[in-house]
Motif scaffolding. Structure first.
Motif, mmCIF file in Angstrom:
data_model
loop_
_atom_site.group_PDB
_atom_site.id
_atom_site.type_symbol
_atom_site.label_atom_id
_atom_site.label_comp_id
_atom_site.label_asym_id
_atom_site.label_seq_id
_atom_site.Cartn_x
_atom_site.Cartn_y
_atom_site.Cartn_z
ATOM 1 N N THR A 76 1.221 -1.224 0.009
ATOM 2 C CA THR A 76 0.316 -0.340 0.223
ATOM 3 C C THR A 76 0.858 1.160 0.044
ATOM 4 O O THR A 76 2.360 0.619 -0.116
ATOM 5 C CB THR A 76 -0.708 0.761 1.282
ATOM 6 N N TRP A 77 0.440 2.471 0.256
ATOM 7 C CA TRP A 77 1.006 3.993 -0.149
ATOM 8 C C TRP A 77 1.787 3.688 1.634
ATOM 9 O O TRP A 77 3.306 4.451 1.066
ATOM 10 C CB TRP A 77 0.323 4.678 -0.079
ATOM 11 N N LYS A 78 1.790 3.111 2.564
ATOM 12 C CA LYS A 78 1.989 3.276 3.383
ATOM 13 C C LYS A 78 4.010 2.765 3.477
ATOM 14 O O LYS A 78 5.021 2.475 4.322
ATOM 15 C CB LYS A 78 1.670 2.469 4.582
ATOM 16 N N ALA A 79 4.152 1.369 1.936
ATOM 17 C CA ALA A 79 5.281 0.202 2.058
ATOM 18 C C ALA A 79 6.706 1.893 1.619
ATOM 19 O O ALA A 79 7.118 0.912 1.025
ATOM 20 C CB ALA A 79 4.984 -0.766 1.222
ATOM 21 N N HIS A 80 5.909 2.566 1.416
ATOM 22 C CA HIS A 80 6.366 3.414 0.035
ATOM 23 C C HIS A 80 6.680 4.941 0.545
ATOM 24 O O HIS A 80 6.115 4.952 1.065
ATOM 25 C CB HIS A 80 5.598 3.500 -1.113
ATOM 26 N N PRO A 81 8.113 5.331 0.338
ATOM 27 C CA PRO A 81 8.567 6.143 0.796
ATOM 28 C C PRO A 81 7.766 7.523 -0.225
ATOM 29 O O PRO A 81 8.075 7.512 -1.165
ATOM 30 C CB PRO A 81 9.980 6.734 0.849
ATOM 31 N N SER A 82 7.693 8.910 1.288
ATOM 32 C CA SER A 82 6.630 9.779 0.074
ATOM 33 C C SER A 82 6.751 10.939 1.657
ATOM 34 O O SER A 82 7.231 9.972 2.603
ATOM 35 C CB SER A 82 5.606 9.652 -0.168
ATOM 36 N N PRO A 83 6.568 11.789 0.658
ATOM 37 C CA PRO A 83 6.495 13.269 2.328
ATOM 38 C C PRO A 83 5.557 12.865 3.126
ATOM 39 O O PRO A 83 4.418 12.477 3.164
ATOM 40 C CB PRO A 83 6.454 14.508 1.337
ATOM 41 N N GLY A 84 6.111 13.035 4.890
ATOM 42 C CA GLY A 84 4.919 12.183 5.736
ATOM 43 C C GLY A 84 5.089 10.695 5.834
ATOM 44 O O GLY A 84 4.413 10.871 6.595
ATOM 45 N N ASN A 85 5.850 9.909 5.229
ATOM 46 C CA ASN A 85 5.094 8.551 5.059
ATOM 47 C C ASN A 85 7.013 7.872 5.668
ATOM 48 O O ASN A 85 7.697 7.605 5.233
ATOM 49 C CB ASN A 85 4.588 7.810 3.994
ATOM 50 N N SER A 86 6.522 7.466 6.724
ATOM 51 C CA SER A 86 7.910 7.034 7.384
ATOM 52 C C SER A 86 7.604 6.497 8.749
ATOM 53 O O SER A 86 6.089 6.912 9.299
ATOM 54 C CB SER A 86 9.290 7.161 8.355
ATOM 55 N N ALA A 87 7.912 5.815 9.292
ATOM 56 C CA ALA A 87 7.871 5.599 11.182
ATOM 57 C C ALA A 87 7.959 5.946 12.299
ATOM 58 O O ALA A 87 7.072 6.388 12.773
ATOM 59 C CB ALA A 87 9.144 4.140 11.496
ATOM 60 N N ILE A 88 8.200 7.063 11.668
ATOM 61 C CA ILE A 88 8.759 8.745 12.698
ATOM 62 C C ILE A 88 7.411 9.966 12.768
ATOM 63 O O ILE A 88 7.676 10.233 13.539
ATOM 64 C CB ILE A 88 10.222 9.769 12.611
ATOM 65 N N TYR A 89 7.740 9.608 11.113
ATOM 66 C CA TYR A 89 5.879 10.627 11.476
ATOM 67 C C TYR A 89 4.739 9.824 11.177
ATOM 68 O O TYR A 89 3.466 9.840 11.933
ATOM 69 C CB TYR A 89 5.276 10.729 9.797
ATOM 70 N N ASP A 90 4.400 8.173 11.550
ATOM 71 C CA ASP A 90 3.787 7.484 11.587
ATOM 72 C C ASP A 90 3.187 6.978 13.206
ATOM 73 O O ASP A 90 2.902 7.740 13.945
ATOM 74 C CB ASP A 90 3.251 6.165 10.722
ATOM 75 N N LEU A 91 4.113 5.977 14.342
ATOM 76 C CA LEU A 91 3.963 5.620 15.157
ATOM 77 C C LEU A 91 4.365 6.970 15.809
ATOM 78 O O LEU A 91 4.376 6.987 16.682
ATOM 79 C CB LEU A 91 5.116 4.525 15.165
ATOM 80 N N GLY A 92 5.452 7.542 15.481
ATOM 81 C CA GLY A 92 6.898 8.844 16.001
ATOM 82 C C GLY A 92 5.402 10.033 16.504
ATOM 83 O O GLY A 92 5.812 10.214 18.065
ATOM 84 N N THR A 93 5.028 9.829 15.578
ATOM 85 C CA THR A 93 4.175 11.615 16.232
ATOM 86 C C THR A 93 2.996 11.067 16.854
ATOM 87 O O THR A 93 2.455 12.126 18.293
ATOM 88 C CB THR A 93 3.177 12.035 14.960
#
Length: 373
Positions: free
Chosen positions: A168-185
């Motif tokens: 899905t889109w969560k498997a690919h780098p894009s602005p605002g998408n990575s572990a630090i933006y997801d769980l980190g926030t």
């Protein structure tokens, strides 16, 4: 006579909408699900038209924004679309909820706050884990002074997932998408909500999966140190290579007691199984052992310190009526009633600050230095 429910439109019909928003909208007497934007239904995807009878389904946000009955718009799409979609909703005079992360950059977050202020509309961000039962128990222990002077906080969201997630889109780098933006926030927000803004941050962001597996280069793990002026150190981390039978969630140490908790708040898992917020037992951990946090207390007897261990019932915060994600929408309804952004469950200012901290974490990781906040 009670107030009429606020009419809600949701943009996107993925897991965020179906698991974290629609169940709470449907369970609340203060909101009514009016419409959903689903651009297209790909093979294997859920069809809003079939699953939500009586709810209008639009092919674009702009179609939905033409309907004056829609008062609140929830943006539950990938982060790199938040600025465009939220801007359009605000310009159409709709209050908005933006799924976390708020936006890929602090500048984008500030732009949305400014527009909402200009249009005299309410803007909030869905930081639902402020209502995790274990976090609320930690908050209660801190407020009661049970732990004494807190010197160290560890907050973990570790898992054993050595392979990439589904494509899905969560498997690919894009602005605002990575572990630090997801769980980190989520994790950073909890610490800042409880202890305030740190003075300095140190970040380590990267991938624990091998390059052969993580071919996209997605940053899947992080460790962040939040340094406070009183000497307290908070460590927040999430990793995907943690082969443990029980994953540590919190370990908080003070000069009077420590608090440890393993496992996750049950609400997400319950929602994924189809449980509804109004169902008996929602938000209560089902495993008797994991539903207790371990509290280790020092008792003073003259010059001698002894340790006693006890358990705390995390489900008590649910039974008291303030321990589920329903509280987000309850607070939001009150804020819309009053028009006071200070009553929002999460203010735009808080959410924007969080994105700024994430930017500092990424800069710290890139340059190998601790960053001043």
């Amino acid at each position: 006579m009670g107030r009429e429910p606020y009419e809600v439109g949701i943009v996107g019909y993925g897991s965020s909408a179906k698991i974290f928003h629609i169940p709470f909208i449907q369970a609340s007497p203060r909101f009514h699900l009016h419409s959903v934007v689903q651009r297209q239904v790909r093979p294997g995807q859920a069809d809003a038209r079939k699953e939500l009878p009586g709810v209008k389904v639009h092919g674009s946000l702009y179609d939905m924004l033409q309907d004056a009955r829609v008062q609140l718009v929830i943006i539950s799409t990938p982060p790199d679309s938040h600025l465009e979609l939220a801007t359009a909703a605000l310009r159409a005079d709709k209050h908005i909820v933006v799924e976390k992360p708020f936006a890929p950059t602090f500048a984008e977050a500030e732009a949305l706050i400014s527009l909402a202020r200009e249009r005299q509309l309410l803007l909030t961000v869905y930081q639902n884990r402020r209502w995790d039962s274990d976090f609320l128990m930690l908050k209660s222990l801190k407020e009661q002074g049970t732990l004494g002077r807190i010197v160290e906080v560890e907050s973990h969201f570790d898992r054993f997932r050595p392979t990439l997630p589904v494509d899905t889109w969560k498997a690919h780098p894009s602005p605002g998408n990575s572990a630090i933006y997801d769980l980190g926030t989520h994790l950073i927000d909890q610490v800042v909500h409880l202890f305030g803004v740190p003075d300095r941050v140190t970040g380590f962001v990267g991938s624990q999966r091998t390059p052969a597996i993580n071919t996209t280069g997605l940053e899947d793990s992080f460790t962040v140190l939040l340094h406070y002026s009183d000497g307290m150190l908070a460590t927040v981390k999430a990793g995907v290579i943690s082969p443990e039978p029980q994953q540590l969630r919190f370990w908080v140490r003070g000069d009077r007691a420590s608090f440890r908790k393993y496992g996750l708040d049950p609400q997400e898992a319950q929602l994924k199984r189809g449980m509804q917020p109004s169902d008996p037992g929602f938000g209560v951990e089902e495993d008797e052992e994991s539903s207790r946090g371990l509290l280790t207390v020092i008792t003073n007897d003259g010059s001698t310190a002894t340790f006693t261990e006890g358990t705390v019932r995390l489900s008590s915060v649910v039974e008291q009526g303030n321990g589920t994600y329903s509280m987000f929408y309850s607070s939001l309804a009150s804020a819309i009633d009053s028009g006071d952004h200070n009553q929002l469950p999460v203010t735009g200012k808080e959410a924007a600050l969080l994105i700024r901290l994430v930017e500092l974490v990424l800069e710290s990781s890139r340059c190998g230095q601790t960053m001043m906040v």
